[in-house]
Design a protein around this motif. Structure first.
Motif, mmCIF file in Angstrom:
data_model
loop_
_atom_site.group_PDB
_atom_site.id
_atom_site.type_symbol
_atom_site.label_atom_id
_atom_site.label_comp_id
_atom_site.label_asym_id
_atom_site.label_seq_id
_atom_site.Cartn_x
_atom_site.Cartn_y
_atom_site.Cartn_z
ATOM 1 N N THR A 180 0.830 -1.211 0.000
ATOM 2 C CA THR A 180 0.000 0.000 0.000
ATOM 3 C C THR A 180 0.858 1.252 0.000
ATOM 4 O O THR A 180 0.559 2.226 -0.700
ATOM 5 N N ARG A 181 1.932 1.232 0.765
ATOM 6 C CA ARG A 181 2.827 2.396 0.817
ATOM 7 C C ARG A 181 3.533 2.620 -0.522
ATOM 8 O O ARG A 181 3.836 3.761 -0.888
ATOM 9 N N GLU A 182 3.785 1.560 -1.265
ATOM 10 C CA GLU A 182 4.549 1.670 -2.508
ATOM 11 C C GLU A 182 3.681 1.908 -3.738
ATOM 12 O O GLU A 182 4.215 2.119 -4.827
ATOM 13 N N THR A 183 2.361 1.882 -3.584
ATOM 14 C CA THR A 183 1.456 2.025 -4.723
ATOM 15 C C THR A 183 1.054 3.484 -4.896
ATOM 16 O O THR A 183 0.658 4.137 -3.927
ATOM 17 N N PRO A 184 1.131 4.039 -6.114
ATOM 18 C CA PRO A 184 0.842 5.469 -6.322
ATOM 19 C C PRO A 184 -0.633 5.827 -6.361
ATOM 20 O O PRO A 184 -0.979 6.995 -6.253
ATOM 21 N N SER A 185 -1.520 4.840 -6.511
ATOM 22 C CA SER A 185 -2.943 5.137 -6.663
ATOM 23 C C SER A 185 -3.583 5.511 -5.325
ATOM 24 O O SER A 185 -3.528 4.737 -4.359
ATOM 25 N N PHE A 186 -4.214 6.688 -5.275
ATOM 26 C CA PHE A 186 -4.885 7.130 -4.053
ATOM 27 C C PHE A 186 -6.069 6.230 -3.712
ATOM 28 O O PHE A 186 -6.276 5.861 -2.557
ATOM 29 N N PHE A 187 -6.861 5.857 -4.737
ATOM 30 C CA PHE A 187 -8.024 5.007 -4.503
ATOM 31 C C PHE A 187 -7.606 3.641 -3.963
ATOM 32 O O PHE A 187 -8.232 3.107 -3.044
ATOM 33 N N PHE A 188 -6.545 3.087 -4.529
ATOM 34 C CA PHE A 188 -6.075 1.781 -4.062
ATOM 35 C C PHE A 188 -5.592 1.867 -2.618
ATOM 36 O O PHE A 188 -5.899 0.988 -1.798
ATOM 37 N N ARG A 189 -4.825 2.910 -2.297
ATOM 38 C CA ARG A 189 -4.326 3.058 -0.923
ATOM 39 C C ARG A 189 -5.476 3.210 0.064
ATOM 40 O O ARG A 189 -5.457 2.610 1.150
ATOM 41 N N ARG A 190 -6.472 3.994 -0.306
ATOM 42 C CA ARG A 190 -7.602 4.202 0.600
ATOM 43 C C ARG A 190 -8.350 2.898 0.862
ATOM 44 O O ARG A 190 -8.696 2.582 2.007
ATOM 45 N N VAL A 191 -8.571 2.144 -0.207
ATOM 46 C CA VAL A 191 -9.280 0.869 -0.064
ATOM 47 C C VAL A 191 -8.467 -0.113 0.781
ATOM 48 O O VAL A 191 -9.001 -0.787 1.673
ATOM 49 N N MET A 192 -7.170 -0.179 0.514
ATOM 50 C CA MET A 192 -6.335 -1.135 1.238
ATOM 51 C C MET A 192 -6.192 -0.770 2.702
ATOM 52 O O MET A 192 -6.164 -1.666 3.565
ATOM 53 N N TRP A 193 -6.145 0.537 3.024
ATOM 54 C CA TRP A 193 -6.053 0.913 4.431
ATOM 55 C C TRP A 193 -7.336 0.549 5.174
ATOM 56 O O TRP A 193 -7.293 0.145 6.344
ATOM 57 N N GLN A 194 -8.472 0.672 4.511
ATOM 58 C CA GLN A 194 -9.730 0.233 5.127
ATOM 59 C C GLN A 194 -9.700 -1.268 5.383
ATOM 60 O O GLN A 194 -10.135 -1.743 6.436
ATOM 61 N N MET A 195 -9.203 -1.997 4.445
ATOM 62 C CA MET A 195 -9.113 -3.447 4.578
ATOM 63 C C MET A 195 -8.122 -3.838 5.683
ATOM 64 O O MET A 195 -8.379 -4.744 6.493
ATOM 65 N N ILE A 196 -6.984 -3.139 5.718
ATOM 66 C CA ILE A 196 -5.968 -3.419 6.743
ATOM 67 C C ILE A 196 -6.511 -3.103 8.138
ATOM 68 O O ILE A 196 -6.302 -3.870 9.100
ATOM 69 N N ASN A 197 -7.204 -1.981 8.293
ATOM 70 C CA ASN A 197 -7.788 -1.631 9.593
ATOM 71 C C ASN A 197 -8.818 -2.663 10.035
ATOM 72 O O ASN A 197 -8.919 -2.983 11.234
ATOM 73 N N ALA A 198 -9.576 -3.208 9.084
ATOM 74 C CA ALA A 198 -10.542 -4.251 9.421
ATOM 75 C C ALA A 198 -9.836 -5.512 9.899
ATOM 76 O O ALA A 198 -10.286 -6.176 10.854
ATOM 77 N N LEU A 199 -8.709 -5.846 9.247
ATOM 78 C CA LEU A 199 -7.947 -7.024 9.675
ATOM 79 C C LEU A 199 -7.356 -6.826 11.069
ATOM 80 O O LEU A 199 -7.360 -7.743 11.896
ATOM 81 N N LYS A 200 -6.845 -5.611 11.334
ATOM 82 C CA LYS A 200 -6.246 -5.343 12.637
ATOM 83 C C LYS A 200 -7.282 -5.366 13.755
ATOM 84 O O LYS A 200 -7.013 -5.836 14.859
ATOM 85 N N GLY A 202 -10.090 -7.004 13.718
ATOM 86 C CA GLY A 202 -10.815 -8.264 13.774
ATOM 87 C C GLY A 202 -12.232 -8.184 13.264
ATOM 88 O O GLY A 202 -13.051 -9.075 13.540
ATOM 89 N N ALA A 203 -12.557 -7.141 12.517
ATOM 90 C CA ALA A 203 -13.916 -6.986 11.979
ATOM 91 C C ALA A 203 -14.143 -7.970 10.835
ATOM 92 O O ALA A 203 -13.207 -8.582 10.310
ATOM 93 N N ASP A 204 -15.403 -8.112 10.466
ATOM 94 C CA ASP A 204 -15.778 -9.009 9.373
ATOM 95 C C ASP A 204 -15.305 -8.423 8.045
ATOM 96 O O ASP A 204 -15.758 -7.342 7.642
ATOM 97 N N ILE A 205 -14.397 -9.127 7.363
ATOM 98 C CA ILE A 205 -13.850 -8.650 6.094
ATOM 99 C C ILE A 205 -14.935 -8.573 5.036
ATOM 100 O O ILE A 205 -14.962 -7.657 4.195
ATOM 101 N N GLY A 206 -15.871 -9.525 5.069
ATOM 102 C CA GLY A 206 -16.947 -9.537 4.076
ATOM 103 C C GLY A 206 -17.788 -8.273 4.137
ATOM 104 O O GLY A 206 -18.070 -7.652 3.104
ATOM 105 N N SER A 207 -18.186 -7.862 5.359
ATOM 106 C CA SER A 207 -18.991 -6.642 5.513
ATOM 107 C C SER A 207 -18.195 -5.405 5.110
ATOM 108 O O SER A 207 -18.717 -4.490 4.453
ATOM 109 N N THR A 208 -16.898 -5.381 5.483
ATOM 110 C CA THR A 208 -16.043 -4.249 5.119
ATOM 111 C C THR A 208 -15.895 -4.144 3.607
ATOM 112 O O THR A 208 -16.010 -3.048 3.039
ATOM 113 N N MET A 209 -15.663 -5.267 2.941
ATOM 114 C CA MET A 209 -15.504 -5.255 1.492
ATOM 115 C C MET A 209 -16.798 -4.845 0.795
ATOM 116 O O MET A 209 -16.778 -4.155 -0.224
#
Length: 297
Positions: A180-200, A202-209
């Motif tokens: 995520t840090r190495e990717t230039p796309s703002f949209f990709f970084r935003r989506v991945m940080w949401q996904m990473i925060n959900a993993l940290k 322990g939230a449901d990944i399915g609902s987050t996605m």
């Protein structure tokens, strides 16, 4: 180094040894491009800014010498005056060499922008892929492996790197944070940080996605509507400059020439107008493509 450098006539390792003598000039030129370090990182080139500019200087020198020599030999065979042959060869060499230098100087930024477009074009499909597999009970690691093996362009390559990082012993969160840090796309970084925060957390990944996919779909619809509203004034501008102005201009010139008695080479005028129209067409197409939102091919 992830990417290949264009316009290099010899292997990179050889160029690297040659440019050791050009690092001073490269460092001075790199100061003129303050964003070059960031662009090199985002486009996947593991090269310092001064080394990159030194390579650009080498490309200028090489192509200047090559083109100048070739054209000089050709003109001499054609029995052109040596003074004129020298002028033509030097002019052509400077033009080609300067063109290669400018292209290489801006290539990292162009490469990063191309990478961003490719990522954001495939991002909605990748998110749907993750959502479907996670909802079906497939582990996240297996989902990432599936994306890496699919045909999602740059995103498949990025996910392959994530899978490799996980296989070396890193956690899924650490591997995703790195990419995520190495990717230039703002949209990709935003989506991945949401996904990473959900993993940290322990939230449901399915609902987050699901929320991420729905939000991205809403943003795309808004962007498409905005793009459609911008096309109307652009179409009007096209009609004015590509249809009305050339027609009225030719008519005006003919009337002016008939009243003033000034002789006019109509063929030259028409060729000039056609050349301007062709340039305008390319500029207009580039303007349309630059305003096109993500998700429209």
């Amino acid at each position: 180094m992830k990417n290949k450098i264009p316009f290099l006539p010899i292997p990179y390792e050889t160029v690297r040894k040659i440019t050791e003598h050009l690092l001073g000039a490269g460092e001075a030129l790199a100061a003129m491009f303050p964003s070059l370090r960031y662009d090199l990182e985002q486009s996947g080139f593991e090269i310092s800014p001064r080394r990159w500019m030194a390579i650009s200087v080498f490309a200028f020198i090489f192509y200047f010498a090559l083109i100048s020599t070739l054209i000089f030999l050709v003109t001499m065979v054609s029995r052109i005056e040596i003074y004129r042959a020298l002028n033509v060869s030097v002019f052509a060499g400077v033009g080609i060499g300067l063109g290669s230098f400018i292209f290489l100087s801006f290539y990292p930024k162009l490469s990063a922008q191309k990478r961003i477009k490719d990522i954001e074009k495939n991002l909605p499909y990748v998110l749907h892929h993750i959502l479907v597999e996670v909802r079906a009970g497939v582990p996240l690691y297996e989902t990432l492996v599936s994306i890496a093996r699919s045909d999602y362009g740059t995103l498949s390559k990025e996910m392959k790197m994530v899978v490799n990082e996980i296989n070396t012993g890193k956690s899924e969160v650490e591997a995703l944070e790195k990419i995520t840090r190495e990717t230039p796309s703002f949209f990709f970084r935003r989506v991945m940080w949401q996904m990473i925060n959900a993993l940290k957390s322990g939230a449901d990944i399915g609902s987050t996605m699901k929320e991420i996919v729905e939000n991205l779909a809403v943003e795309q619809r808004v962007a498409i509507k905005k793009y459609g509203s911008q096309l109307n004034p652009l179409a009007l501008m096209y009609m004015l400059f590509a249809v009305i102005f050339p027609t009225l201009g030719i008519t005006f010139l003919l009337v002016l020439a008939s009243f003033t008695g000034v002789s006019m080479n109509l063929e030259v005028v028409l060729i000039g107008i056609m050349a301007v129209l062709v340039i305008f067409q390319f500029m207009f197409i580039g303007l349309i493509k630059s305003r096109r939102p993500v998700g429209i091919d």
